[in-house]
Structures are given as C-alpha cells and as structure tokens.
Design an enzyme around this catalytic site. Structure first.
Site, PDB file in Angstrom:
ATOM      1  N   ALA A   1      64.783  30.276  30.138  1.00 47.71           N
ATOM      2  CA  ALA A   1      64.099  30.167  31.434  1.00 47.71           C
ATOM      3  C   ALA A   1      62.664  30.185  31.468  1.00 47.71           C
ATOM      4  O   ALA A   1      61.931  29.740  32.230  1.00 47.71           O
ATOM      5  CB  ALA A   1      64.803  31.347  32.375  1.00 47.71           C
TER       6      ALA A   1
ATOM      7  N   PRO B   1      58.929  29.174  30.681  1.00 42.93           N
ATOM      8  CA  PRO B   1      57.939  30.089  31.747  1.00 42.93           C
ATOM      9  C   PRO B   1      58.656  30.330  32.967  1.00 42.93           C
ATOM     10  O   PRO B   1      57.906  30.969  34.065  1.00 42.93           O
ATOM     11  CB  PRO B   1      56.771  29.541  31.638  1.00 42.93           C
ATOM     12  CG  PRO B   1      57.015  28.157  31.637  1.00 42.93           C
ATOM     13  CD  PRO B   1      58.275  27.905  30.929  1.00 42.93           C
ATOM     14  N   GLY B   2      59.472  29.763  33.454  1.00 43.48           N
ATOM     15  CA  GLY B   2      60.320  30.187  34.779  1.00 43.48           C
ATOM     16  C   GLY B   2      60.032  29.305  35.800  1.00 43.48           C
ATOM     17  O   GLY B   2      60.477  29.376  36.991  1.00 43.48           O
TER      18      GLY B   2
ATOM     19  N   LYS C   1      61.605  26.358  36.297  1.00 45.24           N
ATOM     20  CA  LYS C   1      62.713  25.619  36.971  1.00 45.24           C
ATOM     21  C   LYS C   1      63.467  26.803  37.579  1.00 45.24           C
ATOM     22  O   LYS C   1      64.641  26.620  38.413  1.00 45.24           O
ATOM     23  CB  LYS C   1      63.877  25.082  35.895  1.00 45.24           C
ATOM     24  CG  LYS C   1      63.222  23.864  35.356  1.00 45.24           C
ATOM     25  CD  LYS C   1      63.955  23.284  34.151  1.00 45.24           C
ATOM     26  CE  LYS C   1      63.105  21.803  33.606  1.00 45.24           C
ATOM     27  NZ  LYS C   1      62.212  22.146  32.778  1.00 45.24           N
TER      28      LYS C   1
ATOM     29  N   ASP D   1      68.142  24.244  29.907  1.00 45.99           N
ATOM     30  CA  ASP D   1      67.099  23.461  29.322  1.00 45.99           C
ATOM     31  C   ASP D   1      66.651  23.924  28.210  1.00 45.99           C
ATOM     32  O   ASP D   1      65.893  24.450  27.931  1.00 45.99           O
ATOM     33  CB  ASP D   1      65.875  23.738  30.684  1.00 45.99           C
ATOM     34  CG  ASP D   1      64.799  22.715  30.375  1.00 45.99           C
ATOM     35  OD1 ASP D   1      64.884  21.495  30.103  1.00 45.99           O
ATOM     36  OD2 ASP D   1      63.533  23.159  30.522  1.00 45.99           O
TER      37      ASP D   1
ATOM     38  N   CYS E   1      63.319  17.925  27.538  1.00 42.20           N
ATOM     39  CA  CYS E   1      62.034  16.935  27.649  1.00 42.20           C
ATOM     40  C   CYS E   1      61.961  15.932  26.753  1.00 42.20           C
ATOM     41  O   CYS E   1      60.773  15.451  26.389  1.00 42.20           O
ATOM     42  CB  CYS E   1      60.913  17.552  28.229  1.00 42.20           C
ATOM     43  SG  CYS E   1      60.399  19.159  26.763  1.00 42.20           S
TER      44      CYS E   1
END
Length: 436
Positions: free
Chosen positions: A253, A255-256, A258, A333, A386
């Site tokens: 998660a 740095p948050g 998403k 992710d 990414c």
C-alpha cells in the site's frame, strides 16, 4: 560628557544575497556524483531558505543533469588531464545540461554564467578550468550521437533490451518520453467546484497542475481536496471496481495513494492497507505518508494500517488483529522495475541492472500467490505494476495461471498502458476472479 555615539548615523544594513537555485543544484549534483544517493532523498534536504522560484530552478537543473548524465559524461570525457574535484565536475555537468537545453544560440551566455557561478563555489583557477572545458564541451554537445543510448542518455543494455522487445522506432519514442520533464497531475477528491487553475485532462477526475499555483495546491492537498497522482493509477482501480460496503486489502500500500483512491471510490466499507515494516531504528517516510493518506479517507470507510510482509504472514496473523481473513477484493500493486515511470523516477535507469527483471518477477509471483490466498471465493484480485516490461507483466501472469494457486483464478480482463501511446505513465493491470 555627551556620548559622541548619539550623533552618529546607524550603519546601513547590508542585504544578504538571496540563496541561488543554481548553487543549490550544484550542491545536489556534487552529492549525487560523490555518493550515488537517491534523487528523492537528496531533494528532501534541499535548502529551506530558497524562494519557490529558486527551489524550482534547483530541482529543474538537478533533474536535468541526472536525466542526461551519461551524455554529459561522454561530452566531458578526455577534456581534462586529471579528474577535477567533484564540485567542479558538478558545475560542468550543470553547464552541460544548460547547453543541451538552450542550444547553440545560448552557448556564450551559458558558459559566462557557469564561470561566474564557479567563482563563488570553487577557486579562481578552477573557474578558469570551467571556462576552457565548457567551451570544448559545447562543441561536442552540438553533434548528434550515432547511437540511441548516448543520444538519449540511457544504459546501452536497457536500450538493447527495449529494442528487442518493442523495436527500434518504438524504443526511440519511449526514450524521448523519458527525457521530458513530467507534468504534475492531481485527482480531485472534493464535492466543491474545481478551481479554474486546474486544467482538465482527457482522464475523468484528473487535472493538470500548471506552474504558479503551488501555494494553493499545497493548501488543497493538506485539506484533502486533491491528491497528486498520475492518471495511470486509475487503471488498476478501475479493474478492481470497489463497491460500497466491501472489505478490500491493498497488499503493497505505501505511500497510500491507491488505498485512498479505493476508499474514495467505495465511500463506505473497509480498507486494510498493508506494507512491509520499516527497518529497526530507521523511520520510513513512505509508511508515514501511508498513515497520513489513510487519515484523509471518507468517514464512511473504516481503514486499518498493517506493517507486515505479505508473503510471510498467514490468516492467523489477520485474525489476531481482528481483521478479515479473506477479502472481497485484493489489490497487489507489486514492487517492480519502474520502467513505466522513468519520467518521475529519473535515477532508476542508473540503478537498474539487467538481472533485476528476473529477480522482480520471482518476487512478484511470490506476492501474487500470497495475495490470491486472501481473496474470498468469487472475489476479485488485481495485479498491477508500473512497468512496461513483459517479464513483469505477461510473464508473471502466465507463471501464476500455471501454478496450483493460480489454477483457482480466472483472468477476466487486462490492460497495458504505454507512455508513447497513452500519454501518461506506463502500467500493467490484470483482473482475476477467484472461482473456487
């Protein structure tokens, strides 16, 4: 006796010269050359006394040197009998970037400015060296290199890898993309009207942040009205399709951004944001940002932040924290090569090694197996990166579907974004339904 000092005029105050962004950039480049520190870490220590304009100038010059480092090094090669001090080399690298940026018409101005700055940060003898070397460097930089790796300042092995994967023409487009400064985008989170200084984009809910409004942007971000985020992030959230009332795990998660996007989409429900704990005695800024971002989630969403290694904990771990042991949806992710976001992470290409792709793929597959075990039957799993590299996207997915855990999964939909066609960061996203 009368105090003679009473008749004296006070000495005029001497105004201190304002800190220079150019000089600050020279300090950043010097440290980067000497210690190979990460760009984001170096920028955190950028002098607080700089005006917003000078701070932006320092970042622009520093980023330019890092982006074009190998081409600047090639132009400098052989021009000096002995290696100069790192500070002098930093001055020359900045001058070289300004020569690239400004073109032949600004050569004299750039060299004069570099020499004047060198007088204040180096010795008179070294300033004369800067003058002589910069003139020769300018001649070299006007000649177009014969190969893509030198022309666009990327490692040769990486250019060769991309050429095999995408072909020569497409690789050139990717290299050109990577060398351009990245626009800043914001996702609007508020019900209030969008300010006029945020420019609409082709991606719903995302706006381009133009220069000149950073004070307002910082205020809006602090208030939670917007979140600075690239439009590519919408791809994995779109596949995940969070629904009100669901329990969702964001498995990597920090740095948050998403996690917050998921919460904003749900409005109500539960989001568990998990990421690896910080090393003992070393505070992790990414975890701090995760905590701050979760604090801005809508009031109807119950959020929990968990520090753990996804691949090393089982359902008992979640049960002991009074958290769900399975979820309606899980987003993974995954950590990756960042080859889709090199506009933003400009030093990645200098840290990346050819063997990293296989190492990342192995870790990604392990994390995907762990994430799949936490999805309820009939629930959804989204794997995203990414990266634009096939090994980290299609290669991982094929290996997962061929595994025992993956045999429970049905690949429903996938999307691969490429910067040269989609106009934003590169990303891969894959949606699975866990069928049993």
């Amino acid at each position: 006796m009368r105090d003679v000092k009473q008749g004296l005029n006070p000495a005029p105050e001497v105004s201190k010269p304002q800190p220079s962004g150019w000089v600050a950039a020279a300090g950043l480049v010097e440290r980067w050359l000497a210690r190979s520190e990460r760009v984001d870490t170096l920028l955190e220590g950028l002098a607080a006394g700089l005006s917003p304009q000078e701070r932006a100038r320092a970042q622009q010059l520093f980023y330019g040197v890092v982006r074009w480092a190998s081409r600047l090094e090639a132009a400098l090669a052989g021009l000096m009998a002995h290696q100069p001090r790192t500070k002098v080399k930093a001055v020359l690298m900045i001058a070289g970037f300004e020569l690239l940026e400004g073109g032949p018409d600004l050569t004299a101005k750039v060299i004069h400015h570099a020499v004047e700055r060198a007088k204040s940060v180096t010795s008179p003898k070294e300033a004369r060296l800067v003058n002589a070397v910069a003139r020769k460097m300018a001649d070299r930089l006007t000649v177009s290199p014969a190969d893509l790796a030198t022309e666009f300042a990327h490692p040769e092995w990486l250019v060769n890898r991309w050429t095999r994967q995408f072909g020569l023409e497409t690789t050139r487009k990717l290299l050109e993309w990577n060398q351009q400064p990245a626009p800043v985008y914001a996702r609007w989170r508020s019900d209030a009207p969008v300010p006029a200084f945020l420019a609409p984009t082709q991606w719903a809910g995302f706006y381009e942040v133009k220069a000149g409004h950073w004070d307002e942007i910082r205020k809006l971000a602090t208030e939670g009205a917007l979140y600075l985020q690239d439009p590519s992030t919408r791809l994995c959230i779109g596949l995940l399709a969070p629904v009100a009332g669901e329990s969702i795990l964001d498995a990597c998660a920090a740095p948050g951004g998403k996690s917050l996007f998921i919460a904003d989409t749900m409005k109500t429900g539960k989001v568990v944001a998990l990421d690896e704990p910080a090393a003992p005695g070393k505070p992790d800024p990414r975890l701090q940002r995760l905590k701050e971002n979760l604090s801005r989630a809508p009031h109807g969403v119950n959020v929990a932040m968990v520090e753990a290694d996804l691949a090393k904990v089982n359902t008992v771990f979640y049960r002991n924290l009074s958290l769900p042991e399975s979820y309606d949806a899980v987003l993974l992710d995954a950590p990756c090569s960042n080859t889709g976001v090199m506009r933003h992470r400009i030093d990645v290409k200098w840290r990346l090694q050819d063997g990293d792709f296989a190492r990342h793929a192995q870790q990604q597959l392990s994390l995907l197996h762990a994430a799949a075990r936490l999805v309820r039957p009939g629930g959804r799993l989204v794997y995203s990166t990414c990266s634009v590299d096939a090994d980290e996207n299609d290669g991982v997915i094929k290996a997962f579907l061929a595994s025992r855990v993956g045999s429970r999964a049905k690949l429903v939909r996938s999307v691969q974004a490429y910067p040269w066609t989609d106009g934003h960061d590169g990303a891969g996203a894959f949606l699975f339904e866990m069928v049993s």
